[in-house]
Write a protein that holds these residues in place. Structure first.
Motif, short mmCIF file in Angstrom:
data_model
loop_
_atom_site.label_atom_id
_atom_site.label_comp_id
_atom_site.label_asym_id
_atom_site.label_seq_id
_atom_site.Cartn_x
_atom_site.Cartn_y
_atom_site.Cartn_z
N MET A 132 1.52 2.91 -11.16
CA MET A 132 2.25 1.92 -10.37
C MET A 132 2.82 2.57 -9.12
N LEU A 133 2.57 1.94 -7.98
CA LEU A 133 3.18 2.30 -6.72
C LEU A 133 4.13 1.18 -6.33
N THR A 134 5.36 1.50 -5.98
CA THR A 134 6.25 0.53 -5.35
C THR A 134 6.41 0.97 -3.91
N TRP A 135 5.86 0.19 -3.00
CA TRP A 135 5.85 0.51 -1.58
C TRP A 135 6.83 -0.43 -0.87
N GLU A 136 7.95 0.12 -0.44
CA GLU A 136 8.96 -0.68 0.26
C GLU A 136 9.33 -1.91 -0.57
N GLY A 137 9.47 -1.75 -1.88
CA GLY A 137 9.91 -2.82 -2.76
C GLY A 137 8.80 -3.68 -3.35
N THR A 138 7.57 -3.47 -2.93
CA THR A 138 6.44 -4.25 -3.44
C THR A 138 5.67 -3.45 -4.47
N PRO A 139 5.61 -3.93 -5.74
CA PRO A 139 4.87 -3.19 -6.77
C PRO A 139 3.36 -3.41 -6.66
N ILE A 140 2.61 -2.33 -6.87
CA ILE A 140 1.15 -2.36 -6.82
C ILE A 140 0.65 -1.60 -8.04
N LEU A 141 -0.19 -2.24 -8.85
CA LEU A 141 -0.67 -1.66 -10.10
C LEU A 141 -2.13 -1.26 -10.01
N GLY A 142 -2.44 -0.05 -10.45
CA GLY A 142 -3.82 0.40 -10.58
C GLY A 142 -4.32 1.22 -9.42
N ALA A 143 -5.15 2.21 -9.73
CA ALA A 143 -5.65 3.15 -8.73
C ALA A 143 -6.36 2.48 -7.57
N ALA A 144 -7.23 1.52 -7.85
CA ALA A 144 -8.00 0.87 -6.79
C ALA A 144 -7.07 0.08 -5.86
#
Length: 125
Positions: free
Chosen positions: A35-47
């Protein structure tokens, strides 16, 4: 466990050099459950994480690390939390941006992968 600060330094050197020169190359550091949270936005998965990082709206970027701290994050596996602060120079701007980023690294064979990644720009009050 290997020297945690040496591992953290080696990881961040690789991560930011790759980010600055070939963002698509970062995908191998993540897994489907990362999981990446970029400036408050969560993003799941490597791709999805790689898609986000490669679509950022700048051509040239340079990270300048100011601080690097690491701690073990589990009593049972050799995972770690890595906290980074620094300056981000985008498209040769003369006004670098301050940023902070926190990684949770999980052992994977003889290496580590990024399970959690939290990135924030730090704006003055």
């Amino acid at each position: 466990m290997a020297d945690i600060n040496a591992v953290a330094k080696q990881f961040t050197d690789f991560y930011y050099t790759t980010f600055d020169t070939n963002r698509a190359g970062l995908q191998s550091l993540y897994r489907d459950n990362s999981m990446l949270t970029w400036e408050g936005t969560p993003i799941l998965g490597a791709a999805n994480i790689a898609e986000k990082l490669t679509s950022l709206p700048f051509e040239k970027v340079q990270h300048k690390i100011t601080t690097l701290d690491a701690q073990p994050s589990s009593p049972s596996i050799a995972s770690m939390i890595v906290s980074v602060t620094g300056l981000l120079v985008v498209d040769d701007s003369t006004n670098p941006l301050q940023f902070s980023q926190v990684f949770q690294l999980i052992p994977d064979g003889g290496s580590y992968y990024v399970y959690n990644d939290i990135f924030r720009l730090n704006y003055g009050a």
